[in-house]
Design an enzyme around this catalytic site. Structure first.
Site, PDB file in Angstrom:
ATOM      1  CD1 TRP A  39     -80.756  -2.939  36.774  1.00 35.95           C
ATOM      2  CD2 TRP A  39     -81.065  -4.714  38.110  1.00 35.95           C
ATOM      3  NE1 TRP A  39     -82.064  -3.338  36.666  1.00 35.95           N
ATOM      4  CE2 TRP A  39     -82.286  -4.416  37.461  1.00 35.95           C
ATOM      5  CE3 TRP A  39     -81.029  -5.790  38.997  1.00 35.95           C
ATOM      6  CZ2 TRP A  39     -83.451  -5.160  37.670  1.00 35.95           C
ATOM      7  CZ3 TRP A  39     -82.186  -6.534  39.214  1.00 35.95           C
ATOM      8  CH2 TRP A  39     -83.384  -6.209  38.550  1.00 35.95           C
ATOM      9  CG  ASP A  94     -75.103  -8.146  35.597  1.00 29.25           C
ATOM     10  OD1 ASP A  94     -75.341  -8.458  34.408  1.00 29.25           O
ATOM     11  OD2 ASP A  94     -76.010  -7.985  36.438  1.00 29.25           O
ATOM     12  CE  LYS A 150     -82.281  -6.344  30.630  1.00 28.53           C
ATOM     13  NZ  LYS A 150     -83.521  -5.827  31.193  1.00 28.53           N
TER      14      LYS A 150
END
Lengths: 364, 364
Positions: free
Chosen positions: B104, B174, B198
């Site tokens: 990511w 992030d 999440k």
């Protein structure tokens, strides 16, 4: 009637009761997976089948050919106001042209002007946004990147007629507020887009229907997420899509296709609803003003006023006492507004029309 | 245990059962309004109260001071990968630096490079993304626009420790996959962002926490929707927000604040869960490999493999027979992955650990 069926909100709008019921069940457990829709992975077979069905239902309902891509995006129309010029303006020799016919189309053109030079093809501001132009009669350069308009202006209650003849400039339409309310001809357009929170489901998802030949115009080097090709090549699953909103959209398109019987049937219902309300308002024309000129009246949003803030507010109170909600006018125009999206039933509109007549009889 | 409680999906992740129940009721009718949450206007008093509560719960849970703005956005982290350099890179004399520590964060830096020049402060690709760097030891120019990293790498199962000492360069994190799983120090950061799917609710909403002093760096002329100031000045209600996703996020933050008792309590539970699973995997270290080096193991995502595709697949089947779902590894790494987000209970993790031990005993 239940409280949800008397919700005339301008959006997020009401949803059909049958779909609310299915959605509730899906939050406990999807029949197909035994898991809550809110915990489903966007990479699951189940969600891929949902994406496939949503696209297939839209293609069937609107008659969309394979020359067009269909994608599901986030960010609402406001993100499209930026993405469309970012993607489609750079390659053309003349700037895109914008029809400013109401609050939303003026906003679209103001945002485009932050991205690239633009032309205003028509502006209805001076006349208070009560009329619409004939798009075919506009003086638009053939070499323009595209001509942009908003098919239905929710704030002012204006609606363009269905477009039956192609222009010689790429036509881009924001159909957010009348998408799936009636048949349209996608082949008349280079791009159609619509966010969900009117006829299409809960806020958070936007449908774009894009002529694939337009994709050649996209400049290289855009951020991937702002490049339409990214979403097309990843079949709307580039990053995590709004799974729940797309699921409800799928239920809605299923309902339109199989329960309602398609967009012509939906149009018949919507015509009956708007006729009922406009008839009531016209019979009260000594005390009620409809904002839009008669020829351009919208079937989706009816903006009107008793011409007096106190009367408008008194009617809101009287309506609320009968369980009728969502009639406040848009903050930019004031007055009253009834939104007659697909999920609003003819019975609900009759209830509203009766309430209007009774109020005028007693109070005006 | 219900099927939802044994969902170890990497995201969209499981939600607590109590919240699924409240959400179902809200789809029929919100207790506060009598209308379905799916038909509520984003301009209603009800929704403004929800926005206010969501922000207030986040400020309370994380200890966010008024020096920081809190906003709710669409587009996921992928849109932030573009917006952050668009907003914060132009005014600095040196380009932003990126820590590439997994799938990511490498994606974040590749996207930033489409917007502006960037520097890679550290890259873990050559070592297979099994370790993380010490951020304080990196050679980052003081004049850099910012240093960006991803606090938890979901694919590889790597997690940075909590950051207790400020850097002399603006730090942007992030935190999508470990946000609200434990306390953090917002004052260590110039910006924290996290998408919902999440620990925070259903996909479609992203939280950003932004040091207001950073806003001065935003160049003029960005499309309004891509300019953080737009969302801050409109209090997350510039265009129609994803009402439903923000509603569920509010329920989640309420649950964390009042039912769980805050982020330290949540951290205790999460530590107990990850210890239980890693203990089981370590006891099987003759036949199971955990991807991350021990020091950098994530409490949220445990990536592991039996070292043999057939055995991994056999375990997926065996787990599924016991109602355990969502254990497939990310498509870029393969293998197996158990995500232990907040809604996964210690009992569910114990069930998974027992299933692993039993499988290894019988089949390996």
């Amino acid at each position: 009637m239940t409280p949800n069926s008397l919700n005339f909100s301008g959006g997020p709008g009401a949803l059909p009761e049958a779909i609310l019921l299915q959605t509730r069940q899906a939050i406990a457990a999807l029949p197909e997976t035994g898991l809550s829709v809110l915990g489903m992975s966007h990479r699951s077979d189940w969600f891929n089948a949902i994406l496939h069905e949503a696209e297939s239902n839209l293609r069937h309902l609107l008659g969309i050919s394979d020359d067009y891509a269909v994608v599901f995006l986030q960010g609402g129309s406001s993100l499209q106001f930026a993405m469309i010029p970012m993607n489609f303006a750079a390659a053309a020799s003349a700037p895109p042209e914008y029809v400013n016919a109401g609050y939303w189309s003026a906003k679209a053109s103001a945002e485009a002007a932050r991205v690239c030079p633009t032309q205003i093809a028509w502006d209805g501001r001076a006349s208070g946004y009560r009329q619409l132009p004939d798009l075919r009669a506009l003086d638009v350069a053939r070499s323009s990147a595209y001509l942009h308009y908003v098919s239905n202006e929710t704030v002012e209650g204006l609606q363009f007629p269905v477009f039956e003849e192609a222009l010689d400039v790429p036509l881009v339409a924001d159909m957010s507020s009348d998408f799936l309310s009636k048949p349209v001809r996608p082949d008349m357009y280079s791009m159609i887009y619509a966010h969900a929170q009117k006829n299409l489901g809960p806020a958070g998802v936007t449908v774009a229907i894009i002529d694939r030949s337009l994709l050649e115009r996209i400049p290289d080097g855009l951020p991937s997420i702002l490049d339409f090709r990214t979403h097309i090549s990843h079949r709307s699953n580039y990053n995590t899509p709004p799974v729940f909103a797309i699921y409800v959209l799928t239920l809605i398109t299923r309902w339109l296709r199989f329960d309602i019987g398609g967009l012509s049937a939906m149009q018949d219902i919507n015509e009956r609803k708007s006729r009922c309300l406009y008839d009531a308002l016209d019979s009260l024309d000594d005390c009620v003003t409809v904002h839009a000129d008669r020829r351009w009246r919208s079937q989706m949003n009816v903006a009107f006023t008793f011409g007096d803030t106190r009367l408008d507010e008194a009617f809101l109170v009287a309506a609320r006492e009968q369980g009728i909600a969502g009639l406040e006018g848009h903050r930019s125009l004031g007055g009253l507004r009834a939104s007659l999206y697909n999920a609003v039933t003819p019975q609900a509109v009759e209830t509203l029309a009766r309430a209007l007549m009774a109020f005028a009889d007693e109070r005006v």
